[in-house]
Design a protein around this motif. Sequence first.
Motif, PDB file in Angstrom:
ATOM      1  N   GLY A   1     -47.507  71.850   7.474  1.00 40.57           N
ATOM      2  CA  GLY A   1     -46.579  72.844   6.953  1.00 40.57           C
ATOM      3  C   GLY A   1     -45.133  72.499   7.189  1.00 40.57           C
ATOM      4  O   GLY A   1     -44.249  72.918   6.443  1.00 40.57           O
ATOM      5  N   ALA A   2     -44.859  71.723   8.255  1.00 37.41           N
ATOM      6  CA  ALA A   2     -43.474  71.384   8.590  1.00 37.41           C
ATOM      7  C   ALA A   2     -43.440  70.066   9.341  1.00 37.41           C
ATOM      8  O   ALA A   2     -44.359  69.733  10.095  1.00 37.41           O
ATOM      9  N   ILE A   3     -42.348  69.303   9.130  1.00 42.43           N
ATOM     10  CA  ILE A   3     -42.051  68.099   9.904  1.00 42.43           C
ATOM     11  C   ILE A   3     -40.842  68.418  10.764  1.00 42.43           C
ATOM     12  O   ILE A   3     -39.833  68.929  10.255  1.00 42.43           O
ATOM     13  N   LEU A   4     -40.908  68.094  12.045  1.00 41.04           N
ATOM     14  CA  LEU A   4     -39.853  68.485  12.981  1.00 41.04           C
ATOM     15  C   LEU A   4     -39.260  67.277  13.686  1.00 41.04           C
ATOM     16  O   LEU A   4     -39.990  66.427  14.217  1.00 41.04           O
ATOM     17  N   ILE A   5     -37.916  67.225  13.717  1.00 46.77           N
ATOM     18  CA  ILE A   5     -37.202  66.221  14.492  1.00 46.77           C
ATOM     19  C   ILE A   5     -36.033  66.906  15.205  1.00 46.77           C
ATOM     20  O   ILE A   5     -35.733  68.075  14.946  1.00 46.77           O
ATOM     21  N   GLY A   6     -35.356  66.166  16.083  1.00 45.28           N
ATOM     22  CA  GLY A   6     -34.150  66.661  16.725  1.00 45.28           C
ATOM     23  C   GLY A   6     -32.916  66.151  16.015  1.00 45.28           C
ATOM     24  O   GLY A   6     -32.992  65.243  15.173  1.00 45.28           O
ATOM     25  N   THR A   7     -31.767  66.706  16.373  1.00 42.96           N
ATOM     26  CA  THR A   7     -30.526  66.274  15.723  1.00 42.96           C
ATOM     27  C   THR A   7     -30.214  64.816  16.049  1.00 42.96           C
ATOM     28  O   THR A   7     -29.592  64.120  15.237  1.00 42.96           O
ATOM     29  N   GLY A   8     -30.649  64.331  17.215  1.00 39.27           N
ATOM     30  CA  GLY A   8     -30.406  62.932  17.560  1.00 39.27           C
ATOM     31  C   GLY A   8     -31.045  61.990  16.563  1.00 39.27           C
ATOM     32  O   GLY A   8     -30.409  61.049  16.073  1.00 39.27           O
ATOM     33  N   THR A   9     -32.320  62.237  16.240  1.00 38.92           N
ATOM     34  CA  THR A   9     -33.020  61.414  15.251  1.00 38.92           C
ATOM     35  C   THR A   9     -32.391  61.572  13.877  1.00 38.92           C
ATOM     36  O   THR A   9     -32.238  60.594  13.128  1.00 38.92           O
TER      37      THR A   9
ATOM     38  N   VAL B   1     -37.586  70.301   9.251  1.00 34.37           N
ATOM     39  CA  VAL B   1     -36.964  71.110  10.294  1.00 34.37           C
ATOM     40  C   VAL B   1     -36.239  70.201  11.278  1.00 34.37           C
ATOM     41  O   VAL B   1     -36.800  69.205  11.754  1.00 34.37           O
ATOM     42  N   VAL B   2     -34.997  70.566  11.572  1.00 38.05           N
ATOM     43  CA  VAL B   2     -34.207  69.865  12.592  1.00 38.05           C
ATOM     44  C   VAL B   2     -33.833  70.874  13.666  1.00 38.05           C
ATOM     45  O   VAL B   2     -33.326  71.960  13.363  1.00 38.05           O
ATOM     46  N   MET B   3     -34.078  70.527  14.932  1.00 36.85           N
ATOM     47  CA  MET B   3     -33.700  71.412  16.026  1.00 36.85           C
ATOM     48  C   MET B   3     -32.579  70.763  16.844  1.00 36.85           C
ATOM     49  O   MET B   3     -32.557  69.546  17.040  1.00 36.85           O
ATOM     50  N   GLY B   4     -31.630  71.574  17.299  1.00 38.07           N
ATOM     51  CA  GLY B   4     -30.534  71.054  18.102  1.00 38.07           C
ATOM     52  C   GLY B   4     -29.215  71.696  17.718  1.00 38.07           C
ATOM     53  O   GLY B   4     -29.068  72.275  16.631  1.00 38.07           O
ATOM     54  N   GLN B   5     -28.228  71.580  18.604  1.00 34.12           N
ATOM     55  CA  GLN B   5     -26.949  72.266  18.432  1.00 34.12           C
ATOM     56  C   GLN B   5     -25.956  71.495  17.580  1.00 34.12           C
ATOM     57  O   GLN B   5     -25.038  72.082  16.996  1.00 34.12           O
ATOM     58  N   ARG B   6     -26.099  70.186  17.494  1.00 36.59           N
ATOM     59  CA  ARG B   6     -25.094  69.380  16.810  1.00 36.59           C
ATOM     60  C   ARG B   6     -25.109  69.599  15.298  1.00 36.59           C
ATOM     61  O   ARG B   6     -26.166  69.834  14.694  1.00 36.59           O
ATOM     62  N   ASP B   7     -23.932  69.510  14.691  1.00 38.45           N
ATOM     63  CA  ASP B   7     -23.818  69.631  13.240  1.00 38.45           C
ATOM     64  C   ASP B   7     -24.400  68.388  12.563  1.00 38.45           C
ATOM     65  O   ASP B   7     -24.374  67.283  13.122  1.00 38.45           O
ATOM     66  N   LEU B   8     -24.879  68.587  11.358  1.00 37.06           N
ATOM     67  CA  LEU B   8     -25.370  67.488  10.536  1.00 37.06           C
ATOM     68  C   LEU B   8     -24.443  67.308   9.342  1.00 37.06           C
ATOM     69  O   LEU B   8     -23.935  68.288   8.799  1.00 37.06           O
ATOM     70  N   PRO B   9     -24.208  66.086   8.912  1.00 36.59           N
ATOM     71  CA  PRO B   9     -23.310  65.869   7.770  1.00 36.59           C
ATOM     72  C   PRO B   9     -23.896  66.450   6.489  1.00 36.59           C
ATOM     73  O   PRO B   9     -25.119  66.424   6.280  1.00 36.59           O
TER      74      PRO B   9
ATOM     75  N   ASP C   1     -32.692  67.417  -2.672  1.00 37.63           N
ATOM     76  CA  ASP C   1     -33.513  68.470  -3.286  1.00 37.63           C
ATOM     77  C   ASP C   1     -35.002  68.128  -3.296  1.00 37.63           C
ATOM     78  O   ASP C   1     -35.786  68.771  -3.987  1.00 37.63           O
ATOM     79  N   ALA C   2     -35.407  67.134  -2.504  1.00 42.77           N
ATOM     80  CA  ALA C   2     -36.817  66.728  -2.494  1.00 42.77           C
ATOM     81  C   ALA C   2     -37.706  67.741  -1.790  1.00 42.77           C
ATOM     82  O   ALA C   2     -38.892  67.870  -2.102  1.00 42.77           O
ATOM     83  N   ALA C   3     -37.146  68.471  -0.821  1.00 45.08           N
ATOM     84  CA  ALA C   3     -37.917  69.448  -0.051  1.00 45.08           C
ATOM     85  C   ALA C   3     -36.941  70.384   0.650  1.00 45.08           C
ATOM     86  O   ALA C   3     -35.786  70.030   0.874  1.00 45.08           O
ATOM     87  N   PRO C   4     -37.374  71.590   1.007  1.00 43.80           N
ATOM     88  CA  PRO C   4     -36.489  72.506   1.741  1.00 43.80           C
ATOM     89  C   PRO C   4     -36.235  71.998   3.159  1.00 43.80           C
ATOM     90  O   PRO C   4     -37.080  71.319   3.749  1.00 43.80           O
ATOM     91  N   THR C   5     -35.070  72.339   3.709  1.00 48.52           N
ATOM     92  CA  THR C   5     -34.690  71.909   5.051  1.00 48.52           C
ATOM     93  C   THR C   5     -34.173  73.096   5.845  1.00 48.52           C
ATOM     94  O   THR C   5     -33.424  73.926   5.327  1.00 48.52           O
ATOM     95  N   LEU C   6     -34.567  73.157   7.116  1.00 45.31           N
ATOM     96  CA  LEU C   6     -34.154  74.230   8.005  1.00 45.31           C
ATOM     97  C   LEU C   6     -33.553  73.622   9.270  1.00 45.31           C
ATOM     98  O   LEU C   6     -34.193  72.796   9.932  1.00 45.31           O
TER      99      LEU C   6
END
Length: 341
Positions: free
Chosen positions: A192-200, A225-233, A241-246
């Motif tokens: 249902g979801a793929i999860l990584i951190g902001t570092g990756t 899904v990306v978890m972490g406090q840092r901003d992403l570009p 638009d290939a898949a939803p991102t959270l």
Amino acid sequence: MQQTSTTDARWMARALELAAHGPEAGPNPRVGCVLVGPDGELVAEGWHRGAGTPHAEAAALLAAGAAAAGGTAYVTLEPCHHTGRTGPCSRALAEAGVARVVYAVPDPNASAAGGASWLGEQDVRTHSGVLQPEAEALNRTWLHRARTGLPWVTWKLATTLDGRGAAADGTSRWITGPEARADVHEQRARCGAILIGTGTALTDDPRLTARRPDGTLHERQPLRVVMGQRDLPDDARLFDDAAPTLHLRTRSPREVLTELSAREVHHVWLEGGPTVAAAFMADGLVDEIVAYVAPVLLGRGRPSVSDLGITTIADALRLEPTDISTIGHDIRITATLQENH
């Protein structure tokens, strides 16, 4: 205890075959139903094709019409007893005149359970637990979320023989071969979801899509899904638009899983780096590990997982292998944590 007859086992096995046609990563369980007449002959079959479509029992009853009366329904999950997008299956079975309902797994969902008890009050005989282990395996991630409130977490890692997830200069493409990488994409498509951190996300700029060997996308894409406090570009490939991102701005694994559970995700494929993996392991929130081990030696480099606080072999996290397969030149080891199971 009720005894399972050869006939009941046979028809339930067929119901399980039907259930397997349902969408594995959808919010609902995969359910199959077989209707057998009083003469023991097959009347109709059905399975749940996804959220918003008729439940397995309703699909089979529609195909059976009046022929369902007096027969037996074999269902892989206890018939629901609530009204959601569709009506209660327990009531539909009783109104069709079904005389007996055999099911594999009691429904752990409090809002939908109670169908078997209600059917008994309507003088419909019920029998539970037929091929229950097989039915549990088919819906293991959905059942896990229903029982615990959190999604099932599979941590995927690619490692060298000496336990390195990247070389000393940080490079990690590619530790494993093309066959193993293709297998990962097949596994992603089932979650249902793929999860990584902001570092990756910042280091690798991954797409996190499920792709075929020719590069085309699988029809269904998991939530990224990306978890972490840092901003992403804004131009990160995760935002195409290939898949939803959270992006969940938290370092708490439990907060992440609670949010994903609220979104009806029941299987999370964890591909984060060693820090994120260690956080999930430390919180006891990894249910399964899928390790792709390559016949490669680096000697030094980034470990596959960060410090787990283990200082003695007696405290090591012991795993129970459930599958060991050769994928190209690599070995895929699937294991569960003994303390969780």
